[in-house]
Motif scaffolding. Structure first.
Motif, PDB file in Angstrom:
ATOM      1  N   THR A  91      -1.254  -0.147  -4.604  1.00 45.20           N
ATOM      2  CA  THR A  91      -2.183   0.988  -4.727  1.00 45.20           C
ATOM      3  C   THR A  91      -1.598   2.173  -5.490  1.00 45.20           C
ATOM      4  O   THR A  91      -0.417   2.498  -5.366  1.00 45.20           O
ATOM      5  CB  THR A  91      -2.608   1.511  -3.323  1.00 45.20           C
ATOM      6  OG1 THR A  91      -1.461   1.530  -2.472  1.00 45.20           O
ATOM      7  CG2 THR A  91      -3.694   0.672  -2.722  1.00 45.20           C
TER       8      THR A  91
ATOM      9  N   LYS B 276       0.499   3.745  -2.368  1.00 48.18           N
ATOM     10  CA  LYS B 276      -0.307   4.861  -2.914  1.00 48.18           C
ATOM     11  C   LYS B 276       0.487   5.785  -3.845  1.00 48.18           C
ATOM     12  O   LYS B 276       0.657   6.973  -3.570  1.00 48.18           O
ATOM     13  CB  LYS B 276      -0.929   5.662  -1.773  1.00 48.18           C
ATOM     14  CG  LYS B 276      -1.902   4.851  -0.916  1.00 48.18           C
ATOM     15  CD  LYS B 276      -2.720   5.766  -0.014  1.00 48.18           C
ATOM     16  CE  LYS B 276      -3.753   5.016   0.796  1.00 48.18           C
ATOM     17  NZ  LYS B 276      -3.196   4.183   1.872  1.00 48.18           N
TER      18      LYS B 276
ATOM     19  N   ASP C 247       0.845  -1.205   0.000  1.00 48.05           N
ATOM     20  CA  ASP C 247       0.000   0.000   0.000  1.00 48.05           C
ATOM     21  C   ASP C 247       0.874   1.248   0.000  1.00 48.05           C
ATOM     22  O   ASP C 247       1.013   1.924   1.012  1.00 48.05           O
ATOM     23  CB  ASP C 247      -0.912  -0.046   1.241  1.00 48.05           C
ATOM     24  CG  ASP C 247      -1.963   1.045   1.222  1.00 48.05           C
ATOM     25  OD1 ASP C 247      -2.207   1.626   0.149  1.00 48.05           O
ATOM     26  OD2 ASP C 247      -2.552   1.300   2.282  1.00 48.05           O
TER      27      ASP C 247
ATOM     28  N   LYS D  83       1.484   8.334  -6.657  1.00 42.94           N
ATOM     29  CA  LYS D  83       0.886   9.442  -7.411  1.00 42.94           C
ATOM     30  C   LYS D  83       2.019  10.350  -7.873  1.00 42.94           C
ATOM     31  O   LYS D  83       2.696  10.972  -7.055  1.00 42.94           O
ATOM     32  CB  LYS D  83      -0.088  10.226  -6.529  1.00 42.94           C
ATOM     33  CG  LYS D  83      -0.751  11.379  -7.262  1.00 42.94           C
ATOM     34  CD  LYS D  83      -1.738  12.100  -6.363  1.00 42.94           C
ATOM     35  CE  LYS D  83      -2.396  13.236  -7.105  1.00 42.94           C
ATOM     36  NZ  LYS D  83      -3.344  13.975  -6.250  1.00 42.94           N
TER      37      LYS D  83
ATOM     38  N   VAL E 296      -7.032   4.158  -5.430  1.00 38.29           N
ATOM     39  CA  VAL E 296      -7.546   4.836  -4.241  1.00 38.29           C
ATOM     40  C   VAL E 296      -8.412   6.000  -4.731  1.00 38.29           C
ATOM     41  O   VAL E 296      -7.970   6.797  -5.560  1.00 38.29           O
ATOM     42  CB  VAL E 296      -6.393   5.361  -3.352  1.00 38.29           C
ATOM     43  CG1 VAL E 296      -6.931   6.177  -2.177  1.00 38.29           C
ATOM     44  CG2 VAL E 296      -5.535   4.206  -2.863  1.00 38.29           C
TER      45      VAL E 296
ATOM     46  N   LEU F  83      -9.381   9.804   0.054  1.00 32.49           N
ATOM     47  CA  LEU F  83      -8.990   9.365   1.398  1.00 32.49           C
ATOM     48  C   LEU F  83     -10.149   9.638   2.361  1.00 32.49           C
ATOM     49  O   LEU F  83     -10.764  10.706   2.307  1.00 32.49           O
ATOM     50  CB  LEU F  83      -7.739  10.116   1.866  1.00 32.49           C
ATOM     51  CG  LEU F  83      -6.476   9.883   1.041  1.00 32.49           C
ATOM     52  CD1 LEU F  83      -5.358  10.818   1.489  1.00 32.49           C
ATOM     53  CD2 LEU F  83      -6.019   8.435   1.159  1.00 32.49           C
TER      54      LEU F  83
ATOM     55  N   HIS G 211      -3.079   6.378  -6.598  1.00 34.29           N
ATOM     56  CA  HIS G 211      -4.159   7.362  -6.435  1.00 34.29           C
ATOM     57  C   HIS G 211      -4.820   7.602  -7.780  1.00 34.29           C
ATOM     58  O   HIS G 211      -4.154   8.006  -8.737  1.00 34.29           O
ATOM     59  CB  HIS G 211      -3.590   8.694  -5.924  1.00 34.29           C
ATOM     60  CG  HIS G 211      -3.420   8.757  -4.453  1.00 34.29           C
ATOM     61  ND1 HIS G 211      -4.485   8.833  -3.590  1.00 34.29           N
ATOM     62  CD2 HIS G 211      -2.302   8.765  -3.683  1.00 34.29           C
ATOM     63  CE1 HIS G 211      -4.035   8.889  -2.345  1.00 34.29           C
ATOM     64  NE2 HIS G 211      -2.713   8.840  -2.373  1.00 34.29           N
TER      65      HIS G 211
END
Ligand code: C5P
Length: 227
Positions: free
Chosen positions: A84, A60, A58, A62, A112, A115, A86
């Motif tokens: 993951t 995330k 995880d 971006k 994702v 949030l 974004h």
């Protein structure tokens, strides 16, 4: 069913994470987030592999599409089963992430949405004049169009997503609290049964299991509840 419960290894040290894995022989899926990855990723990731466990990485991602392409390719060396990004990184970034994962077809790239720590005021402050729910649905649409098949969302968004997109995406939901556990800092929680009934495919559970006096019993109770 065991695979539907993903245990979040949010610990400061390897020993606690390892003890949790050891205490959960029936658990299949473990989530390594930024904290664990940066502190002891070099220890826990090989340990999970030795134990034949599945890895949800995880991190995330971006960034610009080219950088995310490189990051996803670099992450393949850890053999994750989930990774993951974004969805707010935009269409080109999402497509590059999926392209970079092509050599590992069983890897799920998870998008994702918004949030759960962000409320409507935060979104307005960021120039997005829409409710978190609208933002989730907008990003979900973008993700699906760009080729995303699995999305991370709060349990609150399961129903609206299922209504709008049907079975076009799999849903992974944190914010899970069995009736017998403390809520902690999670505000709007669903029980495991509620989340599965609403249409969630995977539950991310941290503290209700990891901070429980009897880790294995907590896991089993949740398993029973959703079986
Ligand atoms: O301990 P707890 O069950 O609240 O842990 C939930 C896990 O899911 C944590 O690793 C947290 O970072 C993650 N998460 C979350 N809410 C999101 C996204 C991820 O709680 N919106």
């Amino acid at each position: 069913m065991n695979e539907k419960i993903i245990i979040a290894l949010d610990f400061d040290g390897f020993a606690d994470a390892k003890n949790t894995v050891d205490a959960l022989p029936e658990a299949v899926f473990f989530k390594v987030g930024l904290q664990a990855f940066l502190k002891f990723g070099d220890l826990i990731i090989p340990y999970l592999a030795v134990k034949n466990k599945k890895l949800f990485l995880d991190l995330k991602f971006k960034d610009i599409p080219n950088t995310v392409f490189g990051a996803v390719q670099s992450a393949l060396k850890f053999s994750p089963d989930m990774l993951t990004i974004h969805l707010s990184g935009g269409r080109a970034m999402i497509q590059k992430a999926i392209e970079a994962a092509r050599e590992k077809p069983d890897l799920k790239i998870l998008g994702v949405t918004v949030l759960t720590s962000l409320g409507e005021e935060d979104l307005v402050e960021m120039g997005m004049n829409m409710s978190p729910r609208e933002a989730v649905l907008t990003l979900c649409r973008l993700g699906i169009d760009a080729g995303i098949k699995t999305v991370v969302c709060s349990p609150q968004e399961i129903e609206p997503i299922r209504q709008r997109f049907g079975a076009a995406v799999e849903l992974v939901t944190p914010g899970i609290r069995p009736a017998w556990s403390a809520k902690g800092d999670q505000k709007r929680v669903f029980t495991p049964k509620m989340a599965i009934e609403a249409g969630s495919d995977y539950l991310v559970v941290g503290r209700p299991i990891t901070q429980h006096q009897h880790t294995d019993e907590a896991f089993r109770l949740i398993l029973q509840e959703i079986s």
